[in-house]
Design a protein around this motif. Structure first.
Motif, PDB file in Angstrom:
ATOM      1  N   ILE A 335       1.129  -1.099   0.466  1.00  0.00           N
ATOM      2  CA  ILE A 335      -0.182   0.290   0.300  1.00  0.00           C
ATOM      3  C   ILE A 335       0.674   1.362  -0.511  1.00  0.00           C
ATOM      4  O   ILE A 335       0.788   2.451  -0.669  1.00  0.00           O
ATOM      5  N   ILE A 336       1.552   1.654   0.668  1.00  0.00           N
ATOM      6  CA  ILE A 336       2.606   2.333   1.282  1.00  0.00           C
ATOM      7  C   ILE A 336       3.521   2.611  -0.360  1.00  0.00           C
ATOM      8  O   ILE A 336       3.359   3.420  -1.075  1.00  0.00           O
ATOM      9  N   GLU A 337       3.830   1.822  -1.392  1.00  0.00           N
ATOM     10  CA  GLU A 337       4.478   1.977  -2.388  1.00  0.00           C
ATOM     11  C   GLU A 337       3.587   2.368  -2.999  1.00  0.00           C
ATOM     12  O   GLU A 337       4.606   2.883  -4.761  1.00  0.00           O
ATOM     13  N   GLN A 338       2.520   2.201  -3.018  1.00  0.00           N
ATOM     14  CA  GLN A 338       0.932   1.851  -3.897  1.00  0.00           C
ATOM     15  C   GLN A 338       1.279   3.595  -4.013  1.00  0.00           C
ATOM     16  O   GLN A 338       1.168   4.231  -4.634  1.00  0.00           O
ATOM     17  N   LEU A 339       1.594   4.548  -2.711  1.00  0.00           N
ATOM     18  CA  LEU A 339       1.254   6.207  -2.511  1.00  0.00           C
ATOM     19  C   LEU A 339       1.986   6.638  -2.694  1.00  0.00           C
ATOM     20  O   LEU A 339       2.062   7.919  -3.296  1.00  0.00           O
ATOM     21  N   LYS A 340       3.367   6.042  -3.178  1.00  0.00           N
ATOM     22  CA  LYS A 340       4.431   7.220  -3.279  1.00  0.00           C
ATOM     23  C   LYS A 340       4.516   7.234  -4.597  1.00  0.00           C
ATOM     24  O   LYS A 340       5.306   7.976  -4.840  1.00  0.00           O
ATOM     25  N   LYS A 341       3.828   6.656  -5.322  1.00  0.00           N
ATOM     26  CA  LYS A 341       3.812   6.663  -7.017  1.00  0.00           C
ATOM     27  C   LYS A 341       2.899   7.825  -7.111  1.00  0.00           C
ATOM     28  O   LYS A 341       2.736   8.513  -8.066  1.00  0.00           O
ATOM     29  N   MET A 345       0.707  17.662  -3.144  1.00  0.00           N
ATOM     30  CA  MET A 345       1.086  18.863  -3.790  1.00  0.00           C
ATOM     31  C   MET A 345      -0.139  19.769  -2.490  1.00  0.00           C
ATOM     32  O   MET A 345      -1.085  19.730  -2.047  1.00  0.00           O
ATOM     33  N   GLN A 346       0.942  20.474  -2.686  1.00  0.00           N
ATOM     34  CA  GLN A 346      -0.149  22.281  -1.087  1.00  0.00           C
ATOM     35  C   GLN A 346      -0.290  21.311  -0.232  1.00  0.00           C
ATOM     36  O   GLN A 346      -1.484  21.920   0.058  1.00  0.00           O
ATOM     37  N   GLY A 347       0.294  20.816  -0.195  1.00  0.00           N
ATOM     38  CA  GLY A 347      -0.233  19.505   1.489  1.00  0.00           C
ATOM     39  C   GLY A 347      -0.674  18.128   1.698  1.00  0.00           C
ATOM     40  O   GLY A 347      -2.451  18.102   2.330  1.00  0.00           O
ATOM     41  N   ILE A 348      -1.395  18.459   0.211  1.00  0.00           N
ATOM     42  CA  ILE A 348      -2.626  17.842  -0.475  1.00  0.00           C
ATOM     43  C   ILE A 348      -1.673  16.352  -0.378  1.00  0.00           C
ATOM     44  O   ILE A 348      -0.830  15.822  -1.124  1.00  0.00           O
ATOM     45  N   LEU A 349      -1.802  14.823   0.453  1.00  0.00           N
ATOM     46  CA  LEU A 349      -1.594  13.931   0.494  1.00  0.00           C
ATOM     47  C   LEU A 349      -2.122  12.906   0.339  1.00  0.00           C
ATOM     48  O   LEU A 349      -3.413  13.104   0.545  1.00  0.00           O
ATOM     49  N   PRO A 350      -1.400  11.880  -1.065  1.00  0.00           N
ATOM     50  CA  PRO A 350      -2.737  11.029  -0.706  1.00  0.00           C
ATOM     51  C   PRO A 350      -2.145   9.620   0.450  1.00  0.00           C
ATOM     52  O   PRO A 350      -1.738   9.578   1.274  1.00  0.00           O
ATOM     53  N   ALA A 351      -3.824   9.095   0.299  1.00  0.00           N
ATOM     54  CA  ALA A 351      -3.663   8.264   1.629  1.00  0.00           C
ATOM     55  C   ALA A 351      -4.759   7.130   0.561  1.00  0.00           C
ATOM     56  O   ALA A 351      -5.598   7.027  -0.176  1.00  0.00           O
ATOM     57  N   ALA A 352      -4.780   5.881   1.786  1.00  0.00           N
ATOM     58  CA  ALA A 352      -4.887   4.567   1.386  1.00  0.00           C
ATOM     59  C   ALA A 352      -6.699   4.443   2.255  1.00  0.00           C
ATOM     60  O   ALA A 352      -5.989   4.742   3.957  1.00  0.00           O
ATOM     61  N   VAL A 353      -7.371   3.874   2.768  1.00  0.00           N
ATOM     62  CA  VAL A 353      -8.733   3.983   2.998  1.00  0.00           C
ATOM     63  C   VAL A 353      -8.097   2.954   3.586  1.00  0.00           C
ATOM     64  O   VAL A 353      -8.772   1.793   3.225  1.00  0.00           O
TER      65      VAL A 353
END
Length: 854
Positions: A335-341, A345-353
């Motif tokens: 999951i972390i590897e997918q999120l790092k892709k 942007m401007q404090g907006i972070l990818p996350a997994a539910v």
């Protein structure tokens, strides 16, 4: 004896042969030997640096990272480490080390390999500045002779300083000063012994022994340097043992940026390349000091960002980025590897539910952190249907999210919330009213998302932001703030566009004859058209050109009165500056001064200044200079903020005290500027007496709720179908413009429905200048002016104030709620008194235009 004589002769012959060989070699390479005197004035390649007006580093450009240092700035431990490793007899030899040469020659004869270079630091300087790295005998001979010449030209400290600043040490770092910052984020004097030894070991193998790419080999190299320092008695056994036991702490540190302002730094970079050429701009060590205030810039960036988020959220949630899994969960590392892709942007972070409860959700971030998003961060996310429609508010977290979705989240300063990348665009710019210095500039929501600078490059329809300039034209002729203009439908169409164009109010309500002040404050469309008809189309165009607008952008029809021209935010702010400074068109500029690598000023700004000729001694030559220097390119000039503009006693007229300034052209009278400013204050504060039923709002009444001061003035602007929204305004010390719209000109900003679970002060209905761009301006100006004194209203000479009847605009002897004091240019005040019959009616409009051309 015969044997001894023969041996002596042979030895002498060999010596003569050696001397001859050396002489022959010298004369052979002499034509190719460069002049080492150039080392006395050598200019090390250093990057271009961009700073704010208060010295904060904004950006750095250039292939090579270099921080030049003087000899006395280098710690003695670092000097010892370098000499013990590279050239232990540096201060003893004359440029070449015979012992080292013999050792290298012996290895060559016995092994046939050139594994020992036998180069002194002086030879390495010679090679680094004048020769290549190819391993040939002729290069070695040149190197030796150059080293001898260098030793005669420079002293040891100068040679060592060149070496310490020139050496490539990996990761684009050239010199020990840059290496300290790149690997440890420190200045030289802050380095520890292990860090010093690591840097000292890099010159021979900057890539192979790089502590970031090859930490094991780097540690071996570092420890060998430490052993050499111990062998030369430059450190104790205890220090040596402590140092070799220290783990590697090096990691990459980018340029130490103090203020992230990419749009202004890109403008400065482009200016330097255009003026000095790309190679010189990137390598000559220029320092560009902009006019940007770091404190105000941060406020502007935050205000723009928060305003864009607010618009984006009220229009609904557009859904997740992707579905990472459905039934079979991925393992945590996957999951972390997918999120790092996905880039943040401007404090907006990818996350997994990861998990969903009734009114909260747990998500995993790319850094491995798990956070909980409570209902406060979820409840906004009703479904986006279109720019004009949203679904009903959600009731449960499951109405919004599903386990396995990849989404965006952000921390809004109070709590974590679900987020998304906004699609809407925005821009803002702020100017000093008196010299045009650009104090803030934000060309978009995110530079990484789009490098298009909307402040200087985007031409968008102006909407009702144009109306102050229309009315200024009439005030320059024969109208006053009390002039009655017929607020009634226009029956005679304008056919210049090929169709019968009839402007309408928004909303489509008409109140009959209305004073000019009210018409501007409430942005009444038909009154603006009638004002332009009175002034004349050509006269209006001529006046708009004086305000800095391009004649090519101004249509020759009546749509001009409602803001059909397309202009840049910088042009708008420049034009509004005229009202803020008393009628002068000052040229915007963003570079205060430029220095070379040695901090010598090579460019100094020469701004146009808002100065009253009445307060400055007549100086024909100075005025001629102003005329000669006037030009259209608002970015070509740079100017100074080191001197001051002062006010003259009670007259408050501007005085030029700058040595390197130019008079700005006064394009409207100080009196007209004052009258328009007073009307634009009514845009925010309205007028009348609410307790008596005669109160009325201006279109920007929201600003009065947030910015509780009366020295602010502004104007909303909305184009047809809400494609562009504006708010431009000022106080005596700062002018600012905010624009919000989509980069796609055809896309409307739409409308947002009321949310039952939203905040009491939420914005709903059709998007417009007051509601879309206005909150950003309000937020910025509230913070920017906080703690600064409020400026009292002081009318200029030639302005009088008389009490008028609010319905007729005529003089009155009454002093009740149906009357008020109004400002007039002396001689234009009304001469007639209103009759009692005329004073009985009311013309005020309680509702505020919310949609078209606001």
């Amino acid at each position: 004896m015969k044997w001894f004589k023969r041996l002596l002769i042979a030895f002498f012959s060999l010596a003569l042969l050696g001397v001859g060989a050396i002489a022959a070699a010298y004369f052979y390479v002499l034509p190719d030997l460069p002049d080492v005197n150039s080392l006395k004035t050598v200019q090390l390649q250093t990057p271009l640096r961009i700073y704010s007006s208060d010295g904060k580093l904004i950006s750095q450009f250039g292939e090579k990272r270099r921080v030049p240092v003087e000899y006395n700035e280098v710690p003695q431990q670092l000097i010892n480490a370098v000499l013990d490793t590279e050239d232990a007899r540096f201060f003893e030899h004359k440029g070449i080390d015979p012992i080292g040469i013999i050792r290298a020659a012996t290895i060559l004869v016995t092994t046939g390999k050139k594994s020992q270079g036998a180069s002194t630091i002086t030879q390495q300087v010679a090679r680094g500045f004048f020769l290549s790295n190819e391993k040939t005998y002729i290069r070695k001979i040149k190197e030796i002779f150059l080293a001898l010449k260098i030793e005669k030209t420079l002293n040891k400290e100068e040679i060592l300083t060149l070496y310490l600043n020139r050496s490539f040490l990996g990761n684009r770092a050239y010199g020990v000063g840059a290496a300290a910052q790149v690997y440890y984020g420190k200045n030289l004097h802050e380095l520890t012994l292990p860090e010093i030894a690591m840097i000292a070991g890099l010159p021979q193998a900057p890539s192979a022994a790089n502590p970031i790419r090859n930490p094991a080999r780097a540690m071996a190299r570092r420890n060998w340097v430490l052993s050499r320092m111990l062998e030369k008695n430059n450190i104790t056994q205890a220090l040596y043992q402590e140092a070799i036991d220290t783990p590697i702490s090096a990691k990459y540190h980018g340029a130490e940026i103090d203020l992230y302002a990419p749009y202004i730094s890109e403008m400065a970079r482009d200016y330097m390349i255009q003026k000095y050429g790309e190679e010189a701009a990137y390598t000559n060590g220029y320092n560009v000091y902009t006019t940007i205030s770091s404190e105000l810039q941060l406020m502007a960036q935050e205000a723009l960002r928060d305003n864009v988020f607010a618009y984006d959220q009220r229009h609904g949630y557009r859904g997740p980025i992707s579905q990472l899994w459905t039934e079979t969960p991925l393992v945590r590392d996957e999951i972390i590897e997918q999120l790092k892709k996905t880039e943040p942007m401007q404090g907006i972070l990818p996350a997994a539910v990861m998990d969903i409860a009734e009114k909260q959700a747990n998500v995993l971030l790319a850094n491995g952190q798990e956070i909980t998003i409570d209902w406060a961060g979820l409840k906004w996310a009703r479904k986006f249907i279109s720019d004009k429609r949203q679904s009903l508010p959600p009731k449960l977290a499951s109405d919004i999210l599903q386990v396995g979705q990849q989404v965006y989240v952000r921390n809004n300063g109070e709590f974590w919330q679900l987020s998304q990348i906004p699609e809407v665009s925005s821009a803002t710019v702020s100017l000093d009213p008196f010299d045009g210095a650009i104090r803030t500039l934000v060309g978009g929501f995110s530079f990484s998302q789009s490098q298009f600078n909307r402040v200087t490059q985007a031409k968008r329809q102006l909407g009702s932001n144009i109306k102050p300039f229309i009315y200024a034209t009439t005030l320059e002729q024969d109208w006053t703030l009390a002039t009655l203009i017929n607020n009634a439908p226009i029956n005679k169409p304008d056919t210049r566009q090929g169709t019968a164009w009839r402007p309408k109010n928004s909303p489509d309500i008409y109140g009959g004859p209305t004073r000019l002040r009210v018409g501007l404050a409430q942005s009444i469309n038909v009154m603006s058209v009638r004002a332009m008809r009175h002034a004349g189309l050509q006269n209006t165009i001529d006046e708009l050109v004086k305000f800095g607008f391009d004649a090519k952008d101004l249509p020759r029809n009546e749509s001009l009165a409602l803001g059909s021209p397309s202009v840049t935010p910088l042009q708008v702010a420049t034009a509004f500056n005229v009202f803020a400074n008393g009628g002068y068109l000052v040229e915007p500029y963003f570079i205060d001064h430029v220095t070379d690598a040695y901090d010598n000023i090579i460019e100094q700004a020469s701004p146009t200044l808002a100065c009253s000729p009445a307060t400055v001694a007549a100086d024909d030559s100075f005025n001629q200079q102003a005329d000669d220097n006037t030009h259209n390119d608002t970015f070509a000039d740079i100017s100074s903020t080191n001197n001051e503009l002062t006010a003259e006693n009670s007259d408050t007229e501007l005085v030029c005290n700058r040595e390197n300034g130019r008079y700005a052209n006064q394009i409207i009278t100080e009196q007209t500027a004052f009258l328009i400013t007073e009307s634009l204050k009514s845009v925010i504060w309205g007028g009348g007496d609410w307790s008596k039923g005669t109160g009325w709002n201006g279109t920007a009444w929201r600003a009065s709720k947030l910015i509780k001061r009366h020295d602010i003035a502004g104007k909303t602007g909305t184009t047809n179908e809400s494609r562009d929204t504006w708010f431009s305004g000022f106080n005596p010390t700062l002018t600012s413009t905010f624009w919000v719209g989509f980069d796609d000109h055809g896309r409307q900003l739409g409308r947002a429905s009321w949310m039952a679970n939203g905040a009491p002060d939420q914005i709903s209905g059709a998007e417009a200048g007051a509601k879309t761009a206005g909150p950003g301006w309000n937020d910025f100006m509230n913070k920017a002016l906080k703690g600064t004194p409020e400026h009292s209203t002081e009318p200029p000479k030639g302005i009088v104030s008389v009490r008028i009847d609010l319905e007729t605009g005529k003089l009155t002897r009454k002093t009740d709620h149906t009357t008020a004091f109004e400002y007039f240019v002396e001689g234009t005040e009304p001469k007639e008194y209103a009759t009692e019959a005329q004073e009985s009616g009311e013309i005020f409009i309680d509702n505020v235009a919310e949609d078209l051309f606001q």
